[in-house]
Design a protein around this motif. Structure first.
Motif, PDB file in Angstrom:
ATOM      1  N   UNK A 150       3.093  -7.620 -61.786  1.00 27.13           N
ATOM      2  CA  UNK A 150       1.805  -7.981 -61.196  1.00 27.13           C
ATOM      3  C   UNK A 150       1.012  -8.696 -62.282  1.00 27.13           C
ATOM      4  N   UNK A 151       0.789  -9.978 -62.083  1.00 28.56           N
ATOM      5  CA  UNK A 151       0.105 -10.790 -63.096  1.00 28.56           C
ATOM      6  C   UNK A 151      -1.359 -10.974 -62.737  1.00 28.56           C
ATOM      7  N   UNK A 183       5.578  -9.509 -57.814  1.00 34.46           N
ATOM      8  CA  UNK A 183       6.909 -10.093 -57.648  1.00 34.46           C
ATOM      9  C   UNK A 183       7.924  -9.062 -58.083  1.00 34.46           C
ATOM     10  N   UNK A 184       8.824  -8.711 -57.168  1.00 33.03           N
ATOM     11  CA  UNK A 184       9.813  -7.681 -57.466  1.00 33.03           C
ATOM     12  C   UNK A 184      11.228  -8.285 -57.379  1.00 33.03           C
ATOM     13  N   UNK A 185      12.082  -7.770 -58.227  1.00 28.43           N
ATOM     14  CA  UNK A 185      13.500  -8.164 -58.201  1.00 28.43           C
ATOM     15  C   UNK A 185      14.334  -6.927 -58.440  1.00 28.43           C
ATOM     16  N   UNK A 186      15.567  -6.974 -57.999  1.00 25.30           N
ATOM     17  CA  UNK A 186      16.476  -5.864 -58.167  1.00 25.30           C
ATOM     18  C   UNK A 186      16.778  -5.675 -59.656  1.00 25.30           C
ATOM     19  N   UNK A 187      16.797  -4.453 -60.091  1.00 22.75           N
ATOM     20  CA  UNK A 187      17.010  -4.167 -61.508  1.00 22.75           C
ATOM     21  C   UNK A 187      18.441  -4.457 -61.902  1.00 22.75           C
ATOM     22  N   UNK A 216      16.520   0.482 -57.532  1.00 24.73           N
ATOM     23  CA  UNK A 216      15.441   0.302 -58.490  1.00 24.73           C
ATOM     24  C   UNK A 216      15.054  -1.169 -58.570  1.00 24.73           C
ATOM     25  N   UNK A 217      13.760  -1.402 -58.589  1.00 26.85           N
ATOM     26  CA  UNK A 217      13.224  -2.753 -58.667  1.00 26.85           C
ATOM     27  C   UNK A 217      12.327  -2.875 -59.894  1.00 26.85           C
ATOM     28  N   UNK A 220       3.904  -4.620 -65.764  1.00 27.52           N
ATOM     29  CA  UNK A 220       5.345  -4.693 -65.539  1.00 27.52           C
ATOM     30  C   UNK A 220       5.802  -3.263 -65.312  1.00 27.52           C
ATOM     31  N   UNK A 221       6.471  -3.025 -64.164  1.00 22.36           N
ATOM     32  CA  UNK A 221       6.796  -1.641 -63.827  1.00 22.36           C
ATOM     33  C   UNK A 221       8.097  -1.567 -63.038  1.00 22.36           C
ATOM     34  N   UNK A 222       8.643  -0.360 -62.997  1.00 26.10           N
ATOM     35  CA  UNK A 222       9.886  -0.082 -62.278  1.00 26.10           C
ATOM     36  C   UNK A 222       9.560   0.887 -61.146  1.00 26.10           C
ATOM     37  N   UNK A 223      10.032   0.532 -59.950  1.00 31.41           N
ATOM     38  CA  UNK A 223       9.845   1.405 -58.788  1.00 31.41           C
ATOM     39  C   UNK A 223      11.200   1.680 -58.160  1.00 31.41           C
TER      40      UNK A 223
END
Length: 132
Positions: free
Chosen positions: A108-109, A128-132, A103-104, A94-97
């Protein structure tokens, strides 16, 4: 932690044996002993901390190389707990980019990671990315 406790017990037994043989410890002997024990504990803690940081740093470097995006924060959990001597592990990351000034939060599972000596190799994974 168990290794440290076991080591301290062994050292205590050694001190007892030396005490019985020598019959007296000076203040200088105690200070030298405790300085050595403290140095050993600090070295073991530093080594364990550096070993724990290898996987996250390897994932960040892999992500930067593949996607050309830097990970600002990362947490991970190990999913499989198979054989202790296995070289294949499965993790959830689980990460923030930061991408396009936004920021998203990405996930990654079931990322398969193979460890070869001191190098981590990541198999292809979906994120899977979503907006923070």
């Amino acid at each position: 932690m168990q290794i440290i406790l076991f080591s301290l017990i062994i050292l205590a037994v050694l001190i007892y044996i030396i005490y019985k043989i020598k019959r007296s410890f000076t203040k200088k002997d105690f200070i030298i002993f405790f300085v050595i024990i403290t140095a050993i504990i600090i070295a073991i803690t530093y080594y364990n901390n550096s070993q724990e940081q290898k996987l996250p740093n390897a994932f960040k470097a892999n992500y930067l190389q593949e996607k050309n995006i830097e990970i600002s924060k990362l947490s991970y959990t190990q999913v499989n707990f198979e054989v202790l001597r296995s070289t294949k592990f499965v993790y959830d990351f689980l990460y923030i980019i930061k991408k396009n000034d936004k920021e998203y939060v990405c996930e990654a599972k079931n990322v398969e990671v193979q460890k070869i000596e001191d190098e981590y190799i990541f198999k292809k994974y979906n994120e899977n990315c979503r907006l923070k």
